[in-house]
Design a protein around this motif. Structure first.
Motif, PDB file in Angstrom:
ATOM      1  N   LEU A 274       0.826  -1.212   0.000  1.00 27.96           N
ATOM      2  CA  LEU A 274       0.000   0.000   0.000  1.00 27.96           C
ATOM      3  C   LEU A 274       0.857   1.256   0.000  1.00 27.96           C
ATOM      4  CD1 LEU A 274      -2.801  -1.032   2.542  1.00 27.96           C
ATOM      5  CD2 LEU A 274      -3.053  -0.711   0.076  1.00 27.96           C
ATOM      6  N   ILE A 275       1.897   1.272   0.831  1.00 32.88           N
ATOM      7  CA  ILE A 275       2.720   2.479   0.910  1.00 32.88           C
ATOM      8  C   ILE A 275       3.531   2.662  -0.365  1.00 32.88           C
ATOM      9  CG2 ILE A 275       4.776   1.470   1.985  1.00 32.88           C
ATOM     10  CD1 ILE A 275       3.157   4.810   2.925  1.00 32.88           C
ATOM     11  N   LEU A 276       3.963   1.570  -0.992  1.00 33.60           N
ATOM     12  CA  LEU A 276       4.714   1.692  -2.242  1.00 33.60           C
ATOM     13  C   LEU A 276       3.830   2.224  -3.365  1.00 33.60           C
ATOM     14  CD1 LEU A 276       6.892  -1.550  -2.193  1.00 33.60           C
ATOM     15  CD2 LEU A 276       7.690   0.803  -1.979  1.00 33.60           C
ATOM     16  N   ARG A 277       2.589   1.769  -3.402  1.00 32.76           N
ATOM     17  CA  ARG A 277       1.672   2.264  -4.435  1.00 32.76           C
ATOM     18  C   ARG A 277       1.404   3.756  -4.258  1.00 32.76           C
ATOM     19  NH1 ARG A 277      -0.774  -1.637  -7.459  1.00 32.76           N
ATOM     20  NH2 ARG A 277      -0.500  -3.785  -6.732  1.00 32.76           N
TER      21      ARG A 277
ATOM     22  N   TRP B  89      11.753   7.005  -7.717  1.00 36.88           N
ATOM     23  CA  TRP B  89      12.440   5.754  -8.010  1.00 36.88           C
ATOM     24  C   TRP B  89      12.175   4.814  -6.850  1.00 36.88           C
ATOM     25  CZ3 TRP B  89      16.548   9.730  -9.066  1.00 36.88           C
ATOM     26  CH2 TRP B  89      16.598  10.047 -10.434  1.00 36.88           C
ATOM     27  N   VAL B  90      11.653   3.659  -7.140  1.00 36.13           N
ATOM     28  CA  VAL B  90      11.275   2.702  -6.105  1.00 36.13           C
ATOM     29  C   VAL B  90      12.268   1.553  -6.094  1.00 36.13           C
ATOM     30  CG1 VAL B  90       9.486   1.123  -5.295  1.00 36.13           C
ATOM     31  CG2 VAL B  90       8.844   3.305  -6.329  1.00 36.13           C
ATOM     32  N   LEU B  91      12.937   1.367  -4.960  1.00 32.93           N
ATOM     33  CA  LEU B  91      13.838   0.233  -4.773  1.00 32.93           C
ATOM     34  C   LEU B  91      13.126  -0.747  -3.855  1.00 32.93           C
ATOM     35  CD1 LEU B  91      17.189   2.166  -4.159  1.00 32.93           C
ATOM     36  CD2 LEU B  91      16.220   1.377  -6.318  1.00 32.93           C
ATOM     37  N   ALA B  92      12.507  -1.761  -4.419  1.00 30.12           N
ATOM     38  CA  ALA B  92      11.681  -2.660  -3.620  1.00 30.12           C
ATOM     39  C   ALA B  92      11.395  -3.927  -4.403  1.00 30.12           C
ATOM     40  CB  ALA B  92      10.370  -1.967  -3.247  1.00 30.12           C
ATOM     41  N   ASP B  93      10.753  -4.861  -3.717  1.00 35.30           N
ATOM     42  CA  ASP B  93      10.255  -6.069  -4.363  1.00 35.30           C
ATOM     43  C   ASP B  93       9.053  -5.665  -5.212  1.00 35.30           C
ATOM     44  OD1 ASP B  93       9.238  -8.468  -5.145  1.00 35.30           O
ATOM     45  OD2 ASP B  93       8.856  -9.242  -3.124  1.00 35.30           O
TER      46      ASP B  93
ATOM     47  N   LEU C 179       5.268  -6.677  -5.147  1.00 34.17           N
ATOM     48  CA  LEU C 179       4.272  -6.008  -4.307  1.00 34.17           C
ATOM     49  C   LEU C 179       3.416  -5.046  -5.118  1.00 34.17           C
ATOM     50  CD1 LEU C 179       6.538  -5.195  -1.232  1.00 34.17           C
ATOM     51  CD2 LEU C 179       4.703  -6.881  -1.293  1.00 34.17           C
ATOM     52  N   LEU C 180       3.972  -4.569  -6.240  1.00 35.78           N
ATOM     53  CA  LEU C 180       3.260  -3.604  -7.070  1.00 35.78           C
ATOM     54  C   LEU C 180       2.722  -4.224  -8.350  1.00 35.78           C
ATOM     55  CD1 LEU C 180       5.761  -0.609  -6.775  1.00 35.78           C
ATOM     56  CD2 LEU C 180       3.616  -0.904  -5.556  1.00 35.78           C
ATOM     57  N   GLY C 181       3.063  -5.475  -8.591  1.00 37.52           N
ATOM     58  CA  GLY C 181       2.641  -6.105  -9.834  1.00 37.52           C
ATOM     59  C   GLY C 181       3.292  -5.469 -11.042  1.00 37.52           C
ATOM     60  N   MET C 182       4.570  -5.056 -10.904  1.00 32.31           N
ATOM     61  CA  MET C 182       5.276  -4.347 -11.971  1.00 32.31           C
ATOM     62  C   MET C 182       6.506  -5.120 -12.409  1.00 32.31           C
ATOM     63  SD  MET C 182       5.232  -0.483 -10.403  1.00 32.31           S
ATOM     64  CE  MET C 182       6.445   0.040 -11.629  1.00 32.31           C
ATOM     65  N   GLU C 183       6.924  -4.841 -13.627  1.00 35.61           N
ATOM     66  CA  GLU C 183       8.191  -5.350 -14.124  1.00 35.61           C
ATOM     67  C   GLU C 183       9.298  -4.385 -13.716  1.00 35.61           C
ATOM     68  OE1 GLU C 183       8.798  -8.152 -15.692  1.00 35.61           O
ATOM     69  OE2 GLU C 183       6.695  -8.805 -15.786  1.00 35.61           O
TER      70      GLU C 183
END
Length: 308
Positions: free
Chosen positions: A261-264, A271-275, A278-282
């Protein structure tokens, strides 16, 4: 009769330990004690079985943790504070009471379960008629101003007001519309530990002050550090105020759902450095230009031409 903890410093240490604990120096800093005094107090708590360290006594850097016996001591202290309020003379429209206050921290008792981590509190104590103790003239009404506090959701302490004993949480039921509700008896109270969001706010609440629910949508403002930033992280429930921090935010989030939720909320323009599952992204390549700033921070003596 429940036993009250007499020392505020001991209580602060126990609360800090119950939140996770740490080293002696960390505890001293949090509760406002000199390290030798904090060390001596923690030694007493260890000798009494309330605290345990992860290393042998006397070794520097040992992490102090609260034992189950120590948690029971805190619960007894909360029951002792609860026993002092007069449940036979509750002001009209009031749903809660301040059991104790230590600077920014408050211990509250509520007749119902608060629905959110954020709790609006009146800045002035309420009188016997359930209105703020402030000046008014003629037929003018008394305006109540409010402030935000945040509760520790994992430390709710349910109490039977008739027997002054700890009880299990009320039974949660779900109706046909899938809206959760709680079965609460008239004598059931919940004790909460809360912290004012603004440490230097002028609030006259003290032990014995009564609290009512906020009416309408006149929500208090969030601290300035929580609004006016570029990122809108969401809504501060139960209000409709947007949270957009001005400064950096560091927060441990244990649940996978919470991290998602917080990443979305934060990913727009960032720039998102994460798994990214969790976002359903490539995943996408990290722009090389961001490395220059990190290198400058890590190696401040480098000349500009050395970064090229």
């Amino acid at each position: 009769m429940p036993k009250r903890i007499r020392s505020n410093y001991r209580r602060r240490l126990l609360y800090w330990l119950d939140e996770g604990g740490g080293t002696v120096s960390e505890g001293a800093s949090v509760v406002g004690l000199r390290v030798p005094h904090a060390s001596a107090e923690l030694k007493k708590l260890r000798n009494n079985g309330y605290v345990v360290g992860d290393k042998e006594a006397g070794i520097r850097g040992a992490v102090q943790r609260l034992t189950d016996f120590g948690r029971q001591l805190l619960r007894e202290d909360e029951l002792a504070a609860f026993a002092k309020i007069n449940l036979d003379e509750i002001p009209a429209n009031c749903t809660g009471c301040v059991l104790a206050r230590d600077k920014q921290m408050l211990l509250l008792a509520y007749r119902k379960k608060p629905q959110n981590a954020l709790i609006p509190l009146p800045k002035r104590a309420l009188g016997p008629l359930g209105v703020a103790d402030s000046l008014s003239s003629g037929n003018e009404g008394v305006t109540t101003s409010w402030a935000w506090a945040v509760q520790n959701l994992s430390r709710q302490h349910w109490v039977d007001g008739a027997t002054i004993r700890s009880i299990d949480p009320p039974i949660e039921v779900t109706d046909k519309n899938t809206i959760s509700d709680w079965v609460i008896e008239n004598s059931t109270w919940v004790i909460l530990r809360v912290k004012l969001l603004e440490a230097d706010l002028d609030i006259s609440l003290s032990s014995g002050s009564w609290i009512k629910d906020i009416e309408g949508e006149d929500w208090p403002n969030l601290p300035k550090s929580c609004v006016g930033g570029d990122w809108n992280l969401g809504i501060a429930l139960p209000s409709s105020i947007s949270v957009s921090p001005v400064n950096s935010v560091i927060s441990p989030i244990s649940s996978r759902l919470g991290r998602g939720l917080i990443l979305r909320s934060a990913r727009k323009g960032a720039w998102v450095l994460a798994d990214l599952d969790l976002l359903g992204m490539e995943s996408t390549p990290l722009p090389l230009e961001v490395l220059i700033k990190w290198i400058e921070v890590a190696h401040p003596r480098l000349q500009p031409d050395e970064l090229l």
